[in-house]
Design a protein around this motif. Structure first.
Motif, PDB file in Angstrom:
ATOM      1  N   VAL A   1      11.742  -7.256  13.601  1.00 43.71           N
ATOM      2  CA  VAL A   1      12.568  -7.530  12.425  1.00 43.71           C
ATOM      3  C   VAL A   1      11.699  -7.415  11.179  1.00 43.71           C
ATOM      4  CG1 VAL A   1      14.236  -9.025  13.581  1.00 43.71           C
ATOM      5  CG2 VAL A   1      12.132 -10.018  12.684  1.00 43.71           C
ATOM      6  N   ARG A   2      12.367  -7.168  10.060  1.00 41.26           N
ATOM      7  CA  ARG A   2      11.642  -7.095   8.794  1.00 41.26           C
ATOM      8  C   ARG A   2      12.309  -8.037   7.800  1.00 41.26           C
ATOM      9  NH1 ARG A   2       7.783  -4.314   6.667  1.00 41.26           N
ATOM     10  NH2 ARG A   2       7.654  -2.852   8.392  1.00 41.26           N
ATOM     11  N   LEU A   3      11.493  -8.756   7.051  1.00 37.76           N
ATOM     12  CA  LEU A   3      11.977  -9.720   6.062  1.00 37.76           C
ATOM     13  C   LEU A   3      12.143  -9.008   4.729  1.00 37.76           C
ATOM     14  CD1 LEU A   3      12.636 -12.728   5.598  1.00 37.76           C
ATOM     15  CD2 LEU A   3      10.240 -13.075   5.001  1.00 37.76           C
TER      16      LEU A   3
ATOM     17  N   GLY B   1      10.386  -3.315   2.844  1.00 41.35           N
ATOM     18  CA  GLY B   1       8.935  -3.186   2.773  1.00 41.35           C
ATOM     19  C   GLY B   1       8.502  -1.896   3.430  1.00 41.35           C
ATOM     20  N   GLY B   2       7.389  -1.370   3.007  1.00 40.36           N
ATOM     21  CA  GLY B   2       6.925  -0.116   3.560  1.00 40.36           C
ATOM     22  C   GLY B   2       6.019  -0.304   4.748  1.00 40.36           C
ATOM     23  N   GLY B   3       5.632   0.800   5.350  1.00 40.13           N
ATOM     24  CA  GLY B   3       4.679   0.760   6.452  1.00 40.13           C
ATOM     25  C   GLY B   3       5.341   0.556   7.797  1.00 40.13           C
ATOM     26  N   ASP B   4       4.519   0.538   8.825  1.00 41.54           N
ATOM     27  CA  ASP B   4       5.008   0.361  10.178  1.00 41.54           C
ATOM     28  C   ASP B   4       5.313  -1.105  10.445  1.00 41.54           C
ATOM     29  OD1 ASP B   4       4.602   3.061  10.624  1.00 41.54           O
ATOM     30  OD2 ASP B   4       2.544   2.732  11.337  1.00 41.54           O
ATOM     31  N   ILE B   5       6.231  -1.308  11.403  1.00 39.69           N
ATOM     32  CA  ILE B   5       6.529  -2.671  11.822  1.00 39.69           C
ATOM     33  C   ILE B   5       5.293  -3.258  12.501  1.00 39.69           C
ATOM     34  CG2 ILE B   5       7.867  -4.053  13.433  1.00 39.69           C
ATOM     35  CD1 ILE B   5       9.525  -3.312  11.131  1.00 39.69           C
ATOM     36  N   GLU B   6       4.874  -4.413  12.034  1.00 42.29           N
ATOM     37  CA  GLU B   6       3.740  -5.105  12.612  1.00 42.29           C
ATOM     38  C   GLU B   6       4.119  -6.555  12.870  1.00 42.29           C
ATOM     39  OE1 GLU B   6       0.548  -4.823   9.905  1.00 42.29           O
ATOM     40  OE2 GLU B   6       0.513  -2.643   9.828  1.00 42.29           O
ATOM     41  N   GLU B   7       3.503  -7.155  13.860  1.00 43.50           N
ATOM     42  CA  GLU B   7       3.755  -8.562  14.129  1.00 43.50           C
ATOM     43  C   GLU B   7       2.857  -9.397  13.215  1.00 43.50           C
ATOM     44  OE1 GLU B   7       3.289 -11.872  17.608  1.00 43.50           O
ATOM     45  OE2 GLU B   7       3.185  -9.764  18.149  1.00 43.50           O
ATOM     46  N   ARG B   8       3.390  -9.778  12.071  1.00 41.55           N
ATOM     47  CA  ARG B   8       2.603 -10.520  11.085  1.00 41.55           C
ATOM     48  C   ARG B   8       3.235 -11.852  10.734  1.00 41.55           C
ATOM     49  NH1 ARG B   8       2.339  -8.406   6.176  1.00 41.55           N
ATOM     50  NH2 ARG B   8       4.140  -7.055   6.410  1.00 41.55           N
ATOM     51  N   LEU B   9       4.546 -11.923  10.720  1.00 43.56           N
ATOM     52  CA  LEU B   9       5.219 -13.141  10.317  1.00 43.56           C
ATOM     53  C   LEU B   9       5.077 -14.225  11.378  1.00 43.56           C
ATOM     54  CD1 LEU B   9       8.608 -11.660   9.045  1.00 43.56           C
ATOM     55  CD2 LEU B   9       6.713 -12.445   7.633  1.00 43.56           C
TER      56      LEU B   9
ATOM     57  N   GLU C   1      -1.252 -20.981   8.777  1.00 44.20           N
ATOM     58  CA  GLU C   1      -1.926 -21.045   7.490  1.00 44.20           C
ATOM     59  C   GLU C   1      -0.959 -20.610   6.401  1.00 44.20           C
ATOM     60  OE1 GLU C   1      -5.224 -18.419   7.926  1.00 44.20           O
ATOM     61  OE2 GLU C   1      -3.998 -16.607   7.849  1.00 44.20           O
ATOM     62  N   THR C   2      -1.270 -20.987   5.174  1.00 45.51           N
ATOM     63  CA  THR C   2      -0.423 -20.600   4.052  1.00 45.51           C
ATOM     64  C   THR C   2      -0.640 -19.124   3.736  1.00 45.51           C
ATOM     65  OG1 THR C   2      -0.434 -22.828   3.118  1.00 45.51           O
ATOM     66  CG2 THR C   2       0.066 -21.016   1.617  1.00 45.51           C
ATOM     67  N   ALA C   3       0.460 -18.390   3.597  1.00 45.55           N
ATOM     68  CA  ALA C   3       0.362 -16.952   3.332  1.00 45.55           C
ATOM     69  C   ALA C   3       1.638 -16.476   2.658  1.00 45.55           C
ATOM     70  CB  ALA C   3       0.139 -16.174   4.624  1.00 45.55           C
ATOM     71  N   GLU C   4       1.495 -15.534   1.734  1.00 42.60           N
ATOM     72  CA  GLU C   4       2.630 -14.942   1.051  1.00 42.60           C
ATOM     73  C   GLU C   4       2.929 -13.566   1.639  1.00 42.60           C
ATOM     74  OE1 GLU C   4       2.069 -14.793  -3.129  1.00 42.60           O
ATOM     75  OE2 GLU C   4       1.704 -16.947  -3.343  1.00 42.60           O
ATOM     76  N   PHE C   5       4.196 -13.212   1.626  1.00 42.27           N
ATOM     77  CA  PHE C   5       4.632 -11.899   2.091  1.00 42.27           C
ATOM     78  C   PHE C   5       5.485 -11.288   0.989  1.00 42.27           C
ATOM     79  CE2 PHE C   5       3.826 -14.563   5.737  1.00 42.27           C
ATOM     80  CZ  PHE C   5       3.065 -13.743   6.551  1.00 42.27           C
ATOM     81  N   PRO C   6       4.847 -10.790  -0.082  1.00 44.09           N
ATOM     82  CA  PRO C   6       5.580 -10.335  -1.262  1.00 44.09           C
ATOM     83  C   PRO C   6       6.487  -9.150  -1.002  1.00 44.09           C
ATOM     84  CG  PRO C   6       3.256  -9.731  -1.402  1.00 44.09           C
ATOM     85  CD  PRO C   6       3.389 -10.667  -0.257  1.00 44.09           C
ATOM     86  N   LYS C   7       6.186  -8.331  -0.024  1.00 44.01           N
ATOM     87  CA  LYS C   7       7.046  -7.195   0.291  1.00 44.01           C
ATOM     88  C   LYS C   7       7.872  -7.452   1.545  1.00 44.01           C
ATOM     89  CE  LYS C   7       4.180  -3.648  -1.879  1.00 44.01           C
ATOM     90  NZ  LYS C   7       3.459  -2.369  -1.701  1.00 44.01           N
ATOM     91  N   GLY C   8       7.977  -8.696   1.912  1.00 47.27           N
ATOM     92  CA  GLY C   8       8.792  -9.036   3.057  1.00 47.27           C
ATOM     93  C   GLY C   8       7.985  -9.332   4.284  1.00 47.27           C
ATOM     94  N   GLY C   9       7.300  -8.358   4.790  1.00 52.65           N
ATOM     95  CA  GLY C   9       6.560  -8.546   6.033  1.00 52.65           C
ATOM     96  C   GLY C   9       7.445  -8.328   7.242  1.00 52.65           C
ATOM     97  N   ALA C  10       6.835  -8.269   8.406  1.00 51.38           N
ATOM     98  CA  ALA C  10       7.576  -7.963   9.627  1.00 51.38           C
ATOM     99  C   ALA C  10       7.108  -8.854  10.756  1.00 51.38           C
ATOM    100  CB  ALA C  10       7.383  -6.490  10.002  1.00 51.38           C
ATOM    101  N   GLY C  11       7.970  -9.022  11.719  1.00 49.26           N
ATOM    102  CA  GLY C  11       7.641  -9.849  12.876  1.00 49.26           C
ATOM    103  C   GLY C  11       8.221  -9.255  14.136  1.00 49.26           C
ATOM    104  N   SER C  12       7.785  -9.756  15.258  1.00 45.02           N
ATOM    105  CA  SER C  12       8.232  -9.243  16.542  1.00 45.02           C
ATOM    106  C   SER C  12       8.499 -10.392  17.499  1.00 45.02           C
ATOM    107  CB  SER C  12       7.171  -8.312  17.135  1.00 45.02           C
ATOM    108  OG  SER C  12       7.502  -7.956  18.461  1.00 45.02           O
ATOM    109  N   PHE C  13       9.482 -10.186  18.371  1.00 45.67           N
ATOM    110  CA  PHE C  13       9.779 -11.159  19.421  1.00 45.67           C
ATOM    111  C   PHE C  13       9.143 -10.768  20.745  1.00 45.67           C
ATOM    112  CE2 PHE C  13      13.362 -11.777  16.446  1.00 45.67           C
ATOM    113  CZ  PHE C  13      13.189 -13.132  16.194  1.00 45.67           C
ATOM    114  N   SER C  14       8.233  -9.819  20.712  1.00 43.19           N
ATOM    115  CA  SER C  14       7.577  -9.397  21.943  1.00 43.19           C
ATOM    116  C   SER C  14       6.817 -10.527  22.636  1.00 43.19           C
ATOM    117  CB  SER C  14       6.652  -8.202  21.679  1.00 43.19           C
ATOM    118  OG  SER C  14       5.667  -8.517  20.717  1.00 43.19           O
ATOM    119  N   PRO C  15       6.239 -11.513  21.894  1.00 45.60           N
ATOM    120  CA  PRO C  15       5.588 -12.622  22.599  1.00 45.60           C
ATOM    121  C   PRO C  15       6.547 -13.425  23.473  1.00 45.60           C
ATOM    122  CG  PRO C  15       4.841 -12.544  20.332  1.00 45.60           C
ATOM    123  CD  PRO C  15       5.995 -11.597  20.447  1.00 45.60           C
ATOM    124  N   TYR C  16       7.848 -13.274  23.215  1.00 42.93           N
ATOM    125  CA  TYR C  16       8.849 -13.995  23.992  1.00 42.93           C
ATOM    126  C   TYR C  16       9.521 -13.101  25.032  1.00 42.93           C
ATOM    127  CZ  TYR C  16       8.061 -17.281  20.252  1.00 42.93           C
ATOM    128  OH  TYR C  16       7.459 -18.135  19.356  1.00 42.93           O
ATOM    129  N   GLY C  17       8.916 -11.933  25.244  1.00 42.18           N
ATOM    130  CA  GLY C  17       9.381 -11.064  26.318  1.00 42.18           C
ATOM    131  C   GLY C  17      10.472 -10.091  25.950  1.00 42.18           C
TER     132      GLY C  17
END
Length: 233
Positions: free
Chosen positions: A77-79, A82-90, A56-72
């Protein structure tokens, strides 16, 4: 205003930790992406926006974070900052963008924009134009793969329409041809498993009138999927 763009694919195997023993197979692609990002930053933008497709279309104005855990692999990583804990969002496309940008020092703000993979072409073009409508010098890191049907072992199996589609897309990226990218058929793109169509059309909208010159530095299909790297400057 748009001052530069880099176009890169987003296969998970570009990350050596995910590729393990096969990491060397994408050394040339990895090097091409690193060089494209370096060229992007050499344009001295005020801001970098990573653009890729997602559910879906979504903005990540403070960068956002992602994880490669679904791939084992337990790798996050963080784009940009940005503040806060690393979350799998991207989505995957922006997670790979964050990984690429993390390999090069970036001293300007970085944000992300995920475009729905089935977004209407007209909407993509309009979103691109809006994204660069101000006086700020914007550089785009545009993520997207070509067709997934180049060989019998490709994710979408072999489709005779795939090679000419990829050839046309590669030529458009090489020539910074916004009209050719704008004309890509969403339905055909979907049938051929193209993940980059919506992001490329957003780039076309952003680059319309910017008078940028294109350069294609990578055009291969190592796993039956079209991968392109291009720089517009």
């Amino acid at each position: 205003m748009l001052v530069a763009a880099a176009v890169c694919p987003h296969p998970p195997l570009i990350v050596p930790e995910l590729a393990a023993g096969a990491a060397g197979e994408l050394d040339a692609l990895r090097a091409a992406c690193d060089a494209a990002v370096a060229d992007l930053l050499a344009a001295r933008p005020d801001r970098v926006v990573a653009v890729g497709t997602g559910p879906e279309t979504a903005e990540f104005p403070k960068g956002g974070a992602g994880s490669f855990s679904p791939y084992g692999v337990n790798l996050s990583v963080r784009l940009g900052a940005g503040g806060g804990d690393i979350e799998e969002r991207l989505p995957l496309s922006l997670t790979i963008a964050a990984w690429l940008l993390g390999r090069t020092p970036v001293d300007v703000p970085v944000s992300g924009l995920a475009v729905a993979h089935d977004a209407d072409a007209v909407d993509c073009l309009a979103s691109g134009a809006e994204l660069v409508s101000g006086d700020e010098r914007v550089a785009l890191l545009v993520m997207g793969d070509g067709t997934a049907c180049r060989t019998e072992k490709a994710p979408g199996y072999l489709d005779a329409r795939a090679e000419p589609y990829d050839a046309a897309a590669a030529l458009a990226l090489a020539n910074a041809d916004v009209l050719a990218l704008a004309a890509l058929d969403p339905r055909l793109s979907e049938e051929l498993g193209v993940s980059g169509r919506a992001a490329w059309q957003l780039l076309a909208g952003a680059a319309d009138g910017a008078d940028l010159t294109g350069r294609l530095t990578y055009d291969e299909a190592p796993y039956g999927v079209g991968y392109f790297v291009a720089v517009w400057s």
